[in-house]
Enzyme design. Structure first.
Site, PDB file in Angstrom:
ATOM      1  NE  ARG A  35      -0.632   0.194   4.971  1.00 57.27           N
ATOM      2  CZ  ARG A  35      -1.252   0.174   6.129  1.00 57.27           C
ATOM      3  NH1 ARG A  35      -2.571   0.149   6.174  1.00 57.27           N
ATOM      4  NH2 ARG A  35      -0.577   0.161   7.262  1.00 57.27           N
ATOM      5  CG  ASN A  50      -5.022   4.981   6.600  1.00 53.17           C
ATOM      6  OD1 ASN A  50      -5.871   5.310   7.416  1.00 53.17           O
ATOM      7  ND2 ASN A  50      -4.095   4.083   6.854  1.00 53.17           N
ATOM      8  CD  GLU A  51      -1.546   5.135  10.288  1.00 50.90           C
ATOM      9  OE1 GLU A  51      -0.779   4.349   9.709  1.00 50.90           O
ATOM     10  OE2 GLU A  51      -1.912   4.982  11.467  1.00 50.90           O
ATOM     11  CD  GLU A  59      -6.050   3.336  11.817  1.00 50.02           C
ATOM     12  OE1 GLU A  59      -5.078   2.645  12.177  1.00 50.02           O
ATOM     13  OE2 GLU A  59      -6.182   3.737  10.662  1.00 50.02           O
ATOM     14  CD  GLU A 109      -3.031  -3.995   8.383  1.00 48.96           C
ATOM     15  OE1 GLU A 109      -2.194  -3.160   8.795  1.00 48.96           O
ATOM     16  OE2 GLU A 109      -4.174  -3.699   8.003  1.00 48.96           O
ATOM     17  CG  HIS A 169      -4.188  -5.382  13.615  1.00 45.62           C
ATOM     18  ND1 HIS A 169      -5.188  -4.828  14.388  1.00 45.62           N
ATOM     19  CD2 HIS A 169      -3.170  -4.495  13.616  1.00 45.62           C
ATOM     20  CE1 HIS A 169      -4.780  -3.650  14.827  1.00 45.62           C
ATOM     21  NE2 HIS A 169      -3.555  -3.417  14.375  1.00 45.62           N
TER      22      HIS A 169
END
Ligand code: GAL
Length: 691
Positions: A133, A171-172, A330, A378, A381
């Site tokens: 990503r 995102n981030e 988050e 993930e 997670h």
């Protein structure tokens, strides 16, 4: 304006963003509760169950579609919104507000196949591949054009949907690729430099290029600080860090402006990573461009002190947000997947972590992610709905948290009361964390963390703020390793002490100006007069070397010093502690200058350990009348949030025993009245609505 044209952040002269009032409203009622929702990973039958479970848990919002570009635009210019329409409708029927992602965080494979120039390059010239990503170059005009085309579609389609409460850009940003070294980025760097400096001559002056024959004759000769045989130019690096942060910010602003144009009433945010180990973005600059500040936080079990670190990150997030409430986008319900060993949370820990964020200013509690994935990087997670399902420790804690947050709705909008401030600046961090310095044993984040931890340990709530902040409300201001310091900061601190404030400056502060040029005439140049000292030379210590400093009065006692000593002379200050051995034996290690105003300016010319910081800040706090929160400290966090007509006392008990903290009112966690003292079990929390 074309979609690809970059927009420079629009701020008014006082630094505040100009925006219409509709977007100033907090997008959710009460304290928001929810997380990232990735329904595209699941069959549609699951979505109905998801919404039912969200309602059961008290979830009020989800961040939707963060990584769904490849499904929304399977081929360039061909869009498929059918599945998203259905999810949006289901959530709307369930009363769940949507934080709609612009889905640009992970470009689809067709993009880099068709436009390989959108892929980023690292410092060593290696090209990143797709298949993960964030594989995009922040400067790429093609990437921007394609991304903004998707955003335009989303904003047009969903910008007026009643379930959509806010936008979640990308995102981030910068999480994986904050600095791209490709030729497109190099061009952009040059154009950024040409707006910063009048001409190449000025750049040469600011970068000190007479050194090592680096003088540039024309703009085209200037490159990003790629791999070099020896030390790179430090000011080039500093400007590169500034540019890279601004470049990604201009990308955010491009998405934001389009969203503002097409959906004028919805607030726009992008989730920050205000954490000690993430340094590439100057979030103080970024925050000015957000309608609200949002933040992701994950406990780091590779450090010794994950609990105080959470408090530090939350306090810095609040500082970044200018003291206003912020949005925890988050964190995790239990283990993450990306540490060497992924520590699971104990029962109750997710509630403790969540309420610590709320205590320190969060008005929403989000998690990554709603349902634990079956496949992909993930899948190990944790999530709100674990692989095991709802008969689980995690789900029980999730539903309990939902109940507490709904009872704590009135906390929303209140602000945190802090007595002291710790100064922090990303640009100074970029300047200090460079090679070729007196020592590399003091990373720029370390002393700010140690100072914050010392206050935390003493039950004192601190704000972590930018050096240009209004300091007048604080009883004590600490300036920890603020290596780079402009004249405005020096003047602000001088004025603060002249008005009776108490300031503590540590070593490695005030040494260079904003161009990373040494301030001459004795260290610490920017603060010499304020502190009344003059340091001649630094004597950093080798690993394992320790020396002792002894307090001039009995209260400080003997202090163990490692990593840093320096040869300091008194000018107008007096000795607080002096070196008894080591290279600076007989000279001051800590000094203090009392100002006519009643204020004081302390200088710490020594590498104190945690005990040393606790002892010293205890002494300064006594002088300055810092009281700390009754019952707080030593593993018990006590924080007050207050508004015009209400106040809430948060107690987070990290210890293994029950504690009793002075309070009066009603505990929203236990549902019991509190008459004098609130008892909080080991590992438990209380949120007392104060009488
Ligand atoms: C965040 C990210 C999420 C997810 C999470 C895992 O950094 O925004 O998408 O990857 O980490 O902890």
């Amino acid at each position: 304006m074309s979609l690809t044209e970059k927009t420079v952040p629009q701020t008014s002269p006082d630094g505040e963003s100009k925006r219409p009032s509709g977007r100033d409203r907090w997008p959710l009622a009460g304290i928001g509760f929810g997380g990232d929702y990735n329904p595209e990973q699941w069959p549609e039958e699951t979505w109905v169950e998801d919404v039912a479970l969200m309602r059961e848990a008290g979830v009020t919002f989800v961040s939707l579609g963060v990584f769904s570009w490849a499904l929304l635009e399977p081929r360039e210019g061909e869009f498929d919104f059918g599945w998203l329409d259905r999810v949006v409708q289901l959530l709307h029927q369930g009363g769940i507000a949507i934080d709609l992602a612009t889905a640009t965080a992970s470009p689809p494979p067709w993009l880099s196949r068709r436009y390989p120039e959108t892929l980023p390059v690292d410092r060593d010239g290696r090209l990143f591949s797709p298949g993960s990503r964030q594989a995009f170059c922040p400067s790429s005009p093609v990437f921007r054009e394609r991304a903004l085309s998707l955003v335009e579609q989303l904003a047009t389609r969903y910008g007026r949907h009643p379930a959509v409460a806010m936008w979640h850009v990308s995102n981030e940003l910068g999480c994986h690729v904050a600095r791209c070294y490709c030729d497109v980025s190099a061009d952009s760097f040059r154009s950024w430099l040409s707006t910063r400096y009048a001409d190449v001559g000025e750049l040469n002056e600011r970068w000190g290029t007479r050194f090592w024959s680096q003088s540039y004759g024309e703009w085209e000769e200037i490159l990003p600080p790629r791999l070099t045989p020896a030390h790179r130019n430090p000011t080039q690096w500093l400007d590169w860090c500034r540019f890279s942060s601004d470049e990604l910010l201009s990308y955010f602003v491009a998405e934001r402006d389009l969203l503002h144009r097409l959906a004028p009433d919805l607030p726009v945010t992008t989730n920050f990573m205000v954490m000690p180990d993430f340094e590439p973005l100057d979030y103080f600059r970024w925050a000015k461009e957000q309608d609200l500040v949002s933040q992701d936080h994950y406990l780091n079990h590779q450090i010794d002190d994950p609990v105080p670190e959470l408090a530090f990150s939350a306090d810095l997030t609040r500082g970044v947000a200018g003291g206003k409430p912020w949005f925890l986008m988050e964190h995790s319900t239990s283990a993450v997947n990306w540490q060497p060993v992924n520590h699971a949370k104990a029962p109750g820990e997710l509630i403790r972590n969540s309420l610590t964020h709320v205590a320190r200013g969060a008005d929403a509690v989000g998690f990554f992610q709603w349902r634990a994935s079956r496949a992909g990087a993930e899948k190990w997670h944790s999530a709100l709905v674990p692989h095991t399902g709802t008969d689980s420790k995690i789900w029980r804690d999730v539903t309990r948290l939902g109940g507490v947050l709904s009872r704590a709705a009135d906390v929303a909008g209140t602000t945190v009361d802090a007595e002291v401030a710790v100064l922090f600046d990303y640009q100074s961090r970029w300047a200090l964390d460079q090679p070729s310095h007196p020592t590399d044993r003091v990373p720029a984040i370390e002393v700010p963390r140690a100072v914050h931890r010392a206050f935390w340990d003493a039950g004192v709530v601190s704000d972590v703020v930018h050096p240009h902040s209004d300091l007048s409300r604080y009883r004590v201001v600490v300036v920890p390793t603020l290596y780079l310091c402009d004249d405005a900061t020096a003047a602000t601190l001088r004025a603060y002490v002249e008005r009776g404030g108490h300031v503590v400056v540590s070593y490695l502060s005030g040494l260079v100006d904003e161009h990373d040029h040494v301030r001459l005439g004795g260290y610490p140049g920017a603060f010499r007069d304020l502190l009344g000292v003059r340091t001649e030379e630094f004597f950093p210590l080798l690993d394992g070397e320790r020396v002792t400093a002894t307090g001039a009065s009995a209260t400080l006692g003997d202090l163990s010093i490692d990593r840093w000593t320096e040869l300091t002379r008194l000018v107008t200050a007096q000795v607080v502690a002096g070196y008894t051995d080591g290279p600076c034996a007989g000279n001051p290690a800590i000094t203090r200058r009392d100002d006519r105003s009643g204020g004081s300016a302390w200088y710490v010319a020594a590498g104190l350990d945690d005990d040393g910081w606790c002892a010293l800040l205890g002494e300064v706090s006594r002088l300055a009348g810092v009281t700390g929160m009754p019952g707080g400290g030593g593993g018990v966090e006590v924080v007050r949030r207050s508004g015009a007509d209400r106040a809430f006392l948060f107690v987070i008990n990290h210890t293994a025993g029950e504690v009793a903290v002075p309070a009066r009112g009603f505990d929203l966690v236990s549902g019991e009245p509190v008459d004098g003292r609130v008892s909080v079990p080991a590992g438990g929390c209380a949120v007392v609505r104060e009488a």
